[in-house]
Write a protein that holds these residues in place. Sequence first.
Motif, PDB file in Angstrom:
ATOM      1  N   UNK A 366       0.825  -1.217   0.000  1.00  0.00           N
ATOM      2  CA  UNK A 366       0.000   0.000   0.000  1.00  0.00           C
ATOM      3  C   UNK A 366       0.857   1.264   0.000  1.00  0.00           C
ATOM      4  N   UNK A 367       0.317   2.318  -0.593  1.00  0.00           N
ATOM      5  CA  UNK A 367       0.938   3.635  -0.600  1.00  0.00           C
ATOM      6  C   UNK A 367       0.012   4.620   0.107  1.00  0.00           C
ATOM      7  N   UNK A 368       0.540   5.731   0.598  1.00  0.00           N
ATOM      8  CA  UNK A 368      -0.353   6.769   1.124  1.00  0.00           C
ATOM      9  C   UNK A 368      -1.403   7.140   0.083  1.00  0.00           C
ATOM     10  N   UNK A 369      -2.610   7.394   0.539  1.00  0.00           N
ATOM     11  CA  UNK A 369      -3.747   7.573  -0.363  1.00  0.00           C
ATOM     12  C   UNK A 369      -3.538   8.692  -1.375  1.00  0.00           C
ATOM     13  N   UNK A 370      -2.847   9.754  -0.977  1.00  0.00           N
ATOM     14  CA  UNK A 370      -2.682  10.902  -1.870  1.00  0.00           C
ATOM     15  C   UNK A 370      -1.346  10.909  -2.602  1.00  0.00           C
ATOM     16  N   UNK A 371      -0.717   9.747  -2.751  1.00  0.00           N
ATOM     17  CA  UNK A 371       0.580   9.656  -3.437  1.00  0.00           C
ATOM     18  C   UNK A 371       0.478  10.171  -4.870  1.00  0.00           C
ATOM     19  N   UNK A 372       1.361  11.081  -5.221  1.00  0.00           N
ATOM     20  CA  UNK A 372       1.395  11.630  -6.577  1.00  0.00           C
ATOM     21  C   UNK A 372       2.343  10.852  -7.477  1.00  0.00           C
ATOM     22  N   UNK A 373       3.451  10.442  -6.920  1.00  0.00           N
ATOM     23  CA  UNK A 373       4.499   9.768  -7.683  1.00  0.00           C
ATOM     24  C   UNK A 373       5.308   8.932  -6.705  1.00  0.00           C
ATOM     25  N   UNK A 374       6.261   8.177  -7.235  1.00  0.00           N
ATOM     26  CA  UNK A 374       7.091   7.360  -6.359  1.00  0.00           C
ATOM     27  C   UNK A 374       8.367   6.962  -7.086  1.00  0.00           C
ATOM     28  N   UNK A 375       9.339   6.569  -6.297  1.00  0.00           N
ATOM     29  CA  UNK A 375      10.578   5.988  -6.818  1.00  0.00           C
ATOM     30  C   UNK A 375      10.819   4.684  -6.068  1.00  0.00           C
ATOM     31  N   UNK A 376      11.151   3.634  -6.815  1.00  0.00           N
ATOM     32  CA  UNK A 376      11.394   2.327  -6.210  1.00  0.00           C
ATOM     33  C   UNK A 376      12.859   1.942  -6.422  1.00  0.00           C
ATOM     34  N   UNK A 377      13.511   1.523  -5.357  1.00  0.00           N
ATOM     35  CA  UNK A 377      14.850   0.939  -5.463  1.00  0.00           C
ATOM     36  C   UNK A 377      14.720  -0.558  -5.234  1.00  0.00           C
ATOM     37  N   UNK A 378      15.188  -1.343  -6.220  1.00  0.00           N
ATOM     38  CA  UNK A 378      15.152  -2.801  -6.115  1.00  0.00           C
ATOM     39  C   UNK A 378      16.574  -3.326  -6.031  1.00  0.00           C
ATOM     40  N   UNK A 379      16.926  -3.914  -4.902  1.00  0.00           N
ATOM     41  CA  UNK A 379      18.217  -4.600  -4.792  1.00  0.00           C
ATOM     42  C   UNK A 379      17.978  -6.061  -5.127  1.00  0.00           C
ATOM     43  N   UNK A 380      18.456  -6.481  -6.311  1.00  0.00           N
ATOM     44  CA  UNK A 380      18.091  -7.763  -6.854  1.00  0.00           C
ATOM     45  C   UNK A 380      19.004  -8.884  -6.361  1.00  0.00           C
ATOM     46  N   UNK A 381      18.569 -10.107  -6.630  1.00  0.00           N
ATOM     47  CA  UNK A 381      19.308 -11.312  -6.250  1.00  0.00           C
ATOM     48  C   UNK A 381      20.696 -11.369  -6.882  1.00  0.00           C
ATOM     49  N   UNK A 382      20.864 -10.687  -8.007  1.00  0.00           N
ATOM     50  CA  UNK A 382      22.146 -10.759  -8.722  1.00  0.00           C
ATOM     51  C   UNK A 382      23.123  -9.669  -8.293  1.00  0.00           C
ATOM     52  N   UNK A 383      22.813  -8.986  -7.184  1.00  0.00           N
ATOM     53  CA  UNK A 383      23.737  -7.995  -6.657  1.00  0.00           C
ATOM     54  C   UNK A 383      23.554  -6.607  -7.226  1.00  0.00           C
ATOM     55  N   UNK A 384      22.667  -6.446  -8.213  1.00  0.00           N
ATOM     56  CA  UNK A 384      22.473  -5.146  -8.831  1.00  0.00           C
ATOM     57  C   UNK A 384      21.298  -4.412  -8.174  1.00  0.00           C
ATOM     58  N   UNK A 385      21.410  -3.093  -8.090  1.00  0.00           N
ATOM     59  CA  UNK A 385      20.325  -2.256  -7.574  1.00  0.00           C
ATOM     60  C   UNK A 385      19.798  -1.396  -8.715  1.00  0.00           C
ATOM     61  N   UNK A 386      18.484  -1.398  -8.877  1.00  0.00           N
ATOM     62  CA  UNK A 386      17.852  -0.635  -9.946  1.00  0.00           C
ATOM     63  C   UNK A 386      16.873   0.368  -9.347  1.00  0.00           C
ATOM     64  N   UNK A 387      16.842   1.554  -9.914  1.00  0.00           N
ATOM     65  CA  UNK A 387      15.907   2.586  -9.492  1.00  0.00           C
ATOM     66  C   UNK A 387      14.815   2.681 -10.551  1.00  0.00           C
ATOM     67  N   UNK A 388      13.570   2.456 -10.130  1.00  0.00           N
ATOM     68  CA  UNK A 388      12.443   2.414 -11.048  1.00  0.00           C
ATOM     69  C   UNK A 388      11.469   3.540 -10.738  1.00  0.00           C
ATOM     70  N   UNK A 389      10.810   4.015 -11.777  1.00  0.00           N
ATOM     71  CA  UNK A 389       9.723   4.980 -11.632  1.00  0.00           C
ATOM     72  C   UNK A 389       8.471   4.397 -12.289  1.00  0.00           C
ATOM     73  N   UNK A 390       7.419   5.195 -12.395  1.00  0.00           N
ATOM     74  CA  UNK A 390       6.194   4.717 -13.038  1.00  0.00           C
ATOM     75  C   UNK A 390       6.425   4.358 -14.501  1.00  0.00           C
ATOM     76  N   UNK A 391       7.464   4.925 -15.108  1.00  0.00           N
ATOM     77  CA  UNK A 391       7.712   4.719 -16.525  1.00  0.00           C
ATOM     78  C   UNK A 391       8.739   3.622 -16.801  1.00  0.00           C
ATOM     79  N   UNK A 392       9.329   3.009 -15.766  1.00  0.00           N
ATOM     80  CA  UNK A 392      10.373   2.018 -15.981  1.00  0.00           C
ATOM     81  C   UNK A 392       9.980   0.694 -15.329  1.00  0.00           C
ATOM     82  N   UNK A 393      10.711  -0.361 -15.702  1.00  0.00           N
ATOM     83  CA  UNK A 393      10.445  -1.693 -15.147  1.00  0.00           C
ATOM     84  C   UNK A 393      11.769  -2.365 -14.805  1.00  0.00           C
TER      85      UNK A 393
END
Length: 418
Positions: A366-393
Amino acid sequence: MATLISGATRADDPVTDFFLGGIEDKAENLMEKARSEANAVAWGVADAAKSVIEAWKLSNAELLDKAFSGLSVQQRELFNNMDETLTRLENNQELVVRDAEKLTAEWSGVIKNLPFTNHDPEVLNYRPRVIVPIGEGTVPLVVTGPKLSSAEPSFNSSGKAMPVGRSTDHELLVQLNRGDLTFEETKSSFAQYKLTFDSKAFSWWQPWTWWSRDRITRDTTIWLLPKQMAAFTIVPMLPSEDVAAGTYGVQVGARGKDSAYPQNVPLAPLWVDQGYVYDAVAIAQNKFFSDAGGDKASCSGAKIDSIGPLKFTFMIQLGHRTVGGSKRDAWVNCNLALPIVKKTPSRVVGDEISGVLNWTDDKLQPLPEDTLDYTISLKMFNGRTHVLTKETSDPSGVVTVERVKQGILFKPKPPRDF
């Protein structure tokens, strides 16, 4: 596709010295780097490429001194594709896991189809090199090499023998129990196996092979992925306001007898044009005015129910003056220092949200109800960290990230063993 090979090779360049050796070096360097960075995908692909080159050179010794242009179209495409893939990894570009599955399978197929009739037993390739924590209970480990089936192969883990099947003359099959493998929670681990076989394959028509027991041992290393596919951090952007405060100064006054006099006070166009409005709460406290002189009258304050963003009613109380026994007008002037504000919509960083993902279960965060945007950091199993937005995967291709009404939905797409 890259044209590095055909563009750089001279007509008399031998295949091995100019090109294959370079790919081998690249693969070995990548394997070392990938292991230090816990990048299982890069390690598995580089190791597979190295095995293919070694096997091809062993099987095609007569072609090693020929120019690259003399190879078949399929062979040129194979090496071009291999070099391009390793170059991408060398340049820290992400390789989608599905591509790793496909490439390692294709390259293993190349080795299976190479002719090894005149070679002694040897291990040239094995698959999978990377095993995921979930999947079928049994993991078939295929070991490929010339004459292995007739070389009395034995396979063991930590000294414990395991059954070895023989699919073809050049292929062994060992069934690994996924449940017996040790998968760590958050970091990669390695399973080490030893394959032992005779240096010469047994042939009933060659008596000198009957009692040949010179044994060769080869290590097989398999990368075990962690149970945790990824750890995520979400930083939401929430609505906010930038507030600029000011003061609008004006004087009002009234004259009359024994009455409450309402004075309309509009906000000056100068302030309106800049986006300011009255600070209604501050005005309602009635601390913004003072008498500027008068007689028998007073400044009362704002009429509370009249206060609006651009105007309000200021009340003045008028009495009377007595002159020669008659009532005369009272009067007063009032200085107003009116509080005004300008509110501009803005964004503010919300509280960080953290969690973990496994290989099988969808995760709704869940996100706060009034969330406008967000940034996600994924630290993956392969040691890499990726920064994702609504436009990326996720560029590794093992999880989809969707913005849904309730928040962020993570949907794992577990790979096969590769």
